[in-house]
Design an enzyme around this catalytic site. Sequence first.
Site, short mmCIF file in Angstrom:
data_model
loop_
_atom_site.label_atom_id
_atom_site.label_comp_id
_atom_site.label_asym_id
_atom_site.label_seq_id
_atom_site.Cartn_x
_atom_site.Cartn_y
_atom_site.Cartn_z
N LYS A 201 14.43 5.70 -4.87
CA LYS A 201 13.27 6.02 -5.68
C LYS A 201 13.45 7.35 -6.42
CE LYS A 201 11.21 2.16 -4.83
NZ LYS A 201 10.61 1.69 -3.61
C1 LIG Z 1 10.03 0.57 -2.79
C2 LIG Z 1 8.72 -0.09 -2.99
C3 LIG Z 1 7.74 -0.12 -1.98
C4 LIG Z 1 8.01 0.29 -0.56
O1 LIG Z 1 8.44 1.59 -0.42
P1 LIG Z 1 9.00 2.09 1.01
O2 LIG Z 1 8.91 3.56 0.93
O3 LIG Z 1 10.41 1.58 1.10
O4 LIG Z 1 8.12 1.49 2.05
C5 LIG Z 1 6.50 -0.63 -2.27
N1 LIG Z 1 6.22 -1.11 -3.49
C6 LIG Z 1 7.13 -1.13 -4.48
C7 LIG Z 1 6.74 -1.66 -5.82
C8 LIG Z 1 8.42 -0.64 -4.25
O5 LIG Z 1 9.33 -0.69 -5.23
#
Ligand SMILES: *Cc1c(COP(=O)(O)O)cnc(C)c1O
Length: 384
Positions: A188
């Site tokens: 991210k």
């Molecule tokens: C990555 C992601 C999540 C989950 O994030 P985590 O921190 O891995 O739990 C939720 N929604 C979307 C759209 C994502 O891309």
Amino acid sequence: MFSPDPLPFALPDVGEEEVEAVASAIRSGWVSTGPKTKEFERAFAECLGGGDLEAVALNSATAGLHLGLEAVGVGPGDEVLVPTWTFTATAEVVRYLGAEPVFVDVMPDTLNIDLAKARQRLSEKTKAIMPVHLAGHPVDLDQLADFASKHDLQVIEDAAHAFPAAWQGTPIGAGASDATVFSFYATKTITTGEGGMLVTRNPELAARARVMRLHGISRDAFDRYRSNPGSWRYDVVAPGYKYNLTDPAAAMGLVQLRRAESMRLRREQIGQRYSEAFGDLELDLPAPLADGTHAWHLFIVRLADAPSRDDFVARLAEQGIGSSVHFIPLHLQPYWRDRSSLDADDFPVATREFDRVVSLPIFSSMTDEQVERVIVATRTALSW
Ligand SMILES: *Cc1c(COP(=O)(O)O)cnc(C)c1O
């Protein structure tokens, strides 16, 4: 043809400063949740404008989405509107609480939730909506707030892609929604390895999330006894979860937070370079954002014609370029499709667009040379 130096689809942008911060957190002795986590929460809230905003640090965004829905009272029998174009985490947390996600088709330009279609999916049971700022392109917060207030819905924003981003002048996370949730997963826009943050202006919601992230142990009760040195007392007020962030992760997050805007600018620059370079190709580029800040978490192109998406991905791979697909719409996933007998024809935009989307590498540590390699590889793959 194969490049000796493959370029992965995504890499975390972390350096010695993060390594030092994590090391010093470990040396401090606070290896679980402690002062660094508190500092990270404060700095994160401040970054979104501060004031009455509260940030609750968690070990994932999935945890934050779960706690947000829990805190607004979603439970068995309730329905929650979720775009079909998202990661399964957005929908799975609805099931954790015994409620049902109701999938909604997306808009053709941004692939964000289509509120006109959401209206058609409302029922007596609809309790909440979870918009996703796909790829970091903010949803229209004004339309969202109107829709939610007109239909008396709670709003939990899935902002896993959207830090930092803004709709017009409002940072994502600082709007009128009940809660907004960010992800610090490895790929991210900022990362703590695993991690997430729930942000809210509602002090009761924040308090509930803080209690539920650590076994349902009430901190208010804990604080009451802190004036009494050596007290071992605490109150368990609910069957909570284990969703707390660690201090070494928070220390890494503090460094990433300071670097967030410069990393975003680098991704924006890469996106601009791609858009320039691909202007003459048979590709649809990401929708422009008229007024606001795009986080540029993803750069999703859509193939206008041949080759097929799968051939295109294979041709990039042969040239050593990683790519990905965001996302396989949830109405096409076996669990969600079969559970609610979903028909692909009820999601015409997502069903059609899914076949032609590809995410190209766009991470802040990419060099100019790597960006140019992606451009050459893309042109080659299209003219194979
Ligand atoms: C990555 C992601 C999540 C989950 O994030 P985590 O921190 O891995 O739990 C939720 N929604 C979307 C759209 C994502 O891309």
